[in-house]
Design a protein around this motif. Structure first.
Motif, PDB file in Angstrom:
ATOM      1  N   LEU A   1       0.819  -1.206   0.000  1.00  0.00           N
ATOM      2  CA  LEU A   1       0.000   0.000   0.000  1.00  0.00           C
ATOM      3  C   LEU A   1       0.856   1.262   0.000  1.00  0.00           C
ATOM      4  O   LEU A   1       1.726   1.431   0.864  1.00  0.00           O
ATOM      5  CB  LEU A   1      -0.914  -0.007   1.235  1.00  0.00           C
ATOM      6  N   ARG A   2       0.615   2.130  -0.949  1.00  0.00           N
ATOM      7  CA  ARG A   2       1.319   3.409  -1.027  1.00  0.00           C
ATOM      8  C   ARG A   2       0.469   4.556  -0.525  1.00  0.00           C
ATOM      9  O   ARG A   2       0.964   5.484   0.116  1.00  0.00           O
ATOM     10  CB  ARG A   2       1.737   3.696  -2.474  1.00  0.00           C
TER      11      ARG A   2
ATOM     12  N   HIS B   1       5.994   0.904   6.708  1.00  0.00           N
ATOM     13  CA  HIS B   1       7.179   0.973   5.846  1.00  0.00           C
ATOM     14  C   HIS B   1       6.849   1.392   4.404  1.00  0.00           C
ATOM     15  O   HIS B   1       7.771   1.682   3.635  1.00  0.00           O
ATOM     16  CB  HIS B   1       7.892  -0.379   5.820  1.00  0.00           C
ATOM     17  N   SER B   2       5.576   1.412   4.039  1.00  0.00           N
ATOM     18  CA  SER B   2       5.224   1.685   2.638  1.00  0.00           C
ATOM     19  C   SER B   2       4.300   2.886   2.458  1.00  0.00           C
ATOM     20  O   SER B   2       4.296   3.498   1.385  1.00  0.00           O
ATOM     21  CB  SER B   2       4.562   0.452   2.014  1.00  0.00           C
ATOM     22  N   LEU B   3       3.514   3.238   3.469  1.00  0.00           N
ATOM     23  CA  LEU B   3       2.502   4.284   3.309  1.00  0.00           C
ATOM     24  C   LEU B   3       3.157   5.651   3.100  1.00  0.00           C
ATOM     25  O   LEU B   3       3.959   6.099   3.924  1.00  0.00           O
ATOM     26  CB  LEU B   3       1.588   4.327   4.534  1.00  0.00           C
ATOM     27  N   GLN B   4       2.766   6.306   1.993  1.00  0.00           N
ATOM     28  CA  GLN B   4       3.343   7.613   1.665  1.00  0.00           C
ATOM     29  C   GLN B   4       2.316   8.737   1.651  1.00  0.00           C
ATOM     30  O   GLN B   4       2.665   9.900   1.873  1.00  0.00           O
ATOM     31  CB  GLN B   4       4.037   7.554   0.301  1.00  0.00           C
TER      32      GLN B   4
ATOM     33  N   GLU C   1       7.252   5.894   8.381  1.00  0.00           N
ATOM     34  CA  GLU C   1       8.545   6.514   8.113  1.00  0.00           C
ATOM     35  C   GLU C   1       8.650   7.170   6.741  1.00  0.00           C
ATOM     36  O   GLU C   1       9.538   7.985   6.505  1.00  0.00           O
ATOM     37  CB  GLU C   1       9.648   5.461   8.263  1.00  0.00           C
ATOM     38  N   ARG C   2       7.741   6.837   5.814  1.00  0.00           N
ATOM     39  CA  ARG C   2       7.807   7.406   4.459  1.00  0.00           C
ATOM     40  C   ARG C   2       6.637   8.341   4.148  1.00  0.00           C
ATOM     41  O   ARG C   2       6.485   8.800   3.022  1.00  0.00           O
ATOM     42  CB  ARG C   2       7.837   6.284   3.425  1.00  0.00           C
ATOM     43  N   LEU C   3       5.821   8.644   5.129  1.00  0.00           N
ATOM     44  CA  LEU C   3       4.621   9.461   4.922  1.00  0.00           C
ATOM     45  C   LEU C   3       5.014  10.909   4.639  1.00  0.00           C
ATOM     46  O   LEU C   3       5.541  11.606   5.512  1.00  0.00           O
ATOM     47  CB  LEU C   3       3.723   9.397   6.157  1.00  0.00           C
ATOM     48  N   PHE C   4       4.754  11.368   3.399  1.00  0.00           N
ATOM     49  CA  PHE C   4       5.104  12.745   3.039  1.00  0.00           C
ATOM     50  C   PHE C   4       3.872  13.615   2.782  1.00  0.00           C
ATOM     51  O   PHE C   4       3.983  14.833   2.696  1.00  0.00           O
ATOM     52  CB  PHE C   4       6.023  12.764   1.810  1.00  0.00           C
ATOM     53  N   PHE C   5       2.676  12.996   2.658  1.00  0.00           N
ATOM     54  CA  PHE C   5       1.457  13.742   2.346  1.00  0.00           C
ATOM     55  C   PHE C   5       0.397  13.393   3.382  1.00  0.00           C
ATOM     56  O   PHE C   5       0.077  12.217   3.595  1.00  0.00           O
ATOM     57  CB  PHE C   5       0.965  13.381   0.943  1.00  0.00           C
TER      58      PHE C   5
END
Length: 439
Positions: free
Chosen positions: A305-306, A335-338, A363-367
């Motif tokens: 899931l992104r 680890h994947s959700l952005q 850790e990768r959530l930018f939005f």
């Protein structure tokens, strides 16, 4: 005076082709036709293929005189410049009676027939929101229109790379007939992107249809696939794994409360697809599917899931709680959700702490986009985490619901927060925060 006139004419006569083409690019059809009358060179520029590669044809559904003009203009374009066309979008806005849909169908029959004969380079076709299940589409008109589209796609299937029929709302057999047209010549389709979101009518359990599975098995080069969750099944995932794992990058899935979404899909099917297609990212869009037990059946840990969007459309239901979704379901994708979008009416529970912990965990959530009942302190703490490097947010869009008509106190506090973090916001963030009365 004659010398001056000749000099002026020669300047225009020797205008570089690239400049002439750029000038024509900014003109509409009427002005292009007029400019083409200036001289032979300008007339030749009118037929430059680069001017006509992309086209949006709009039928507005307004009274008859403007409709006639729109239909005639569309046919005029295809007859004269259709051979250059590479990207075509057709819009049919707000058809309000059967007379208009009939005229649209007849026009499209002529337009697509002509285009099918003269064009050999079309790579992209978009016709969105036809809503063919509405009463304004009489059975005969709808059947003929679907036949026209299918015939056209058969002719274009060799080079068509992108098809967007979002919102067509057709029956199962009709939809499969249209999609099968893309594999007419070789029993295979090498289209890289198809959008069939809301392509089928509501309430249809597409996931259990062997005909749909057979149709989807003809696609051999999908990169981006957009569809509804009522199409998802173990069989479909296995088909994608077998035929498209080498190319598949993105699956966009919409799950609406009116679509059947109670089917069982095994995590192993998602795991196999993710393993065979290592670049795959999945984006989920939920509308009014908010209960934890429904989401838990769909959001399996094996899904790469992104992005996820959960929207309740202002509906409030004391029987559902977002807390278990925020604390047990979404952390599985840390680890994947952005991208995370949350729009819900949580007037019966406070969720500030759960949301903050989720942001820290991913850790990768930018939005992050949140419309909910929140405290102003939530925004301040979020910005503080960002300033300390505890999260990597680049976009923050927050609408703070309040039960009061007056939001002056919240507005004052938000201004103070902006002043405190102004350097960070102005230099590194796409930031929009507002207090919103929810009464």
């Amino acid at each position: 005076m004659e010398d001056d006139s000749e000099q002026e004419q020669s300047c225009w006569a020797y205008l570089p082709d690239v400049c002439l083409s750029n000038m024509f690019w900014w003109l509409d059809d009427r002005d292009r036709s007029r400019a083409a009358l200036v001289c032979k060179k300008w007339n030749q520029a009118m037929y430059s293929g680069s001017l006509w590669r992309t086209r949006t044809i709009t039928f507005s559904g307004r009274p008859s005189r403007s409709n006639t003009s729109e239909f005639e203009s569309a046919l005029w374009y295809v007859k004269r410049f259709g051979k250059y066309l590479e990207h075509l979008e057709i819009k049919f806005l707000n058809p309000y009676n059967a007379v208009l849909t009939r005229k649209f169908q007849v026009t499209m029959r002529g337009l697509l027939s002509r285009l099918g004969k003269c064009n050999s380079r079309l790579v992209s076709l978009t016709i969105q929101h036809l809503e063919l299940d509405r009463l304004v589409w009489k059975n005969g008109i709808r059947t003929q229109f679907i036949k026209n589209i299918s015939t056209f796609l058969k002719r274009m299937s060799k080079h068509l790379d992108y098809l967007n029929l979002k919102g067509a709302r057709v029956m199962l057999e009709e939809g499969c007939e249209i999609l099968s047209s893309l594999s007419y010549l070789k029993n295979k389709s090498f289209a890289s992107e198809i959008n069939i979101e809301d392509f089928f009518s509501h309430h249809l359990s597409i996931y259990s249809s062997p005909l749909f599975h057979q149709t989807m098995s003809t696609f051999r080069n999908l990169v981006i696939l957009t569809l509804n969750y009522n199409c998802i099944s173990d069989e479909l995932l296995d088909i994608l794994c077998e035929n498209n794992a080498h190319s598949l990058w993105t699956i966009n899935i919409k799950c609406h409360t009116h679509d059947p979404h109670g089917q069982v899909v095994w995590g192993m099917s998602w795991a196999n697809l993710a393993k065979r297609a290592p670049k795959l990212k999945v984006n989920f869009f939920f509308e009014r599917v908010m209960k934890h037990n429904s989401l838990a059946r769909i959001l399996l840990a094996e899904i790469p899931l992104r992005s996820i969007s959960l929207r309740s459309c202002y509906f409030s239901d004391p029987d559902w709680s977002m807390r278990p979704t925020l604390t047990t379901l979404l952390p599985a994708y840390k680890h994947s959700l952005q991208k995370l979008t949350l729009e819900f009416n949580n007037d019966h529970e406070l969720l500030d702490e759960e949301l903050l912990q989720l942001v820290l965990l991913c850790e990768r959530l930018f939005f992050l986009k949140v419309w909910a009942f929140l405290s102003v302190a939530f925004v301040e703490r979020l910005l503080q985490y960002r300033a300390e490097g505890k999260c990597v947010l680049c976009t923050m869009k927050v609408r703070i619901y309040t039960t009061r008509h007056e939001t002056s106190e919240e507005d004052r506090l938000l201004r103070d927060i902006y002043k405190k973090f102004r350097n960070l916001i102005d230099s590194e963030l796409n930031y929009f925060v507002i207090a919103y009365p929810m009464v």
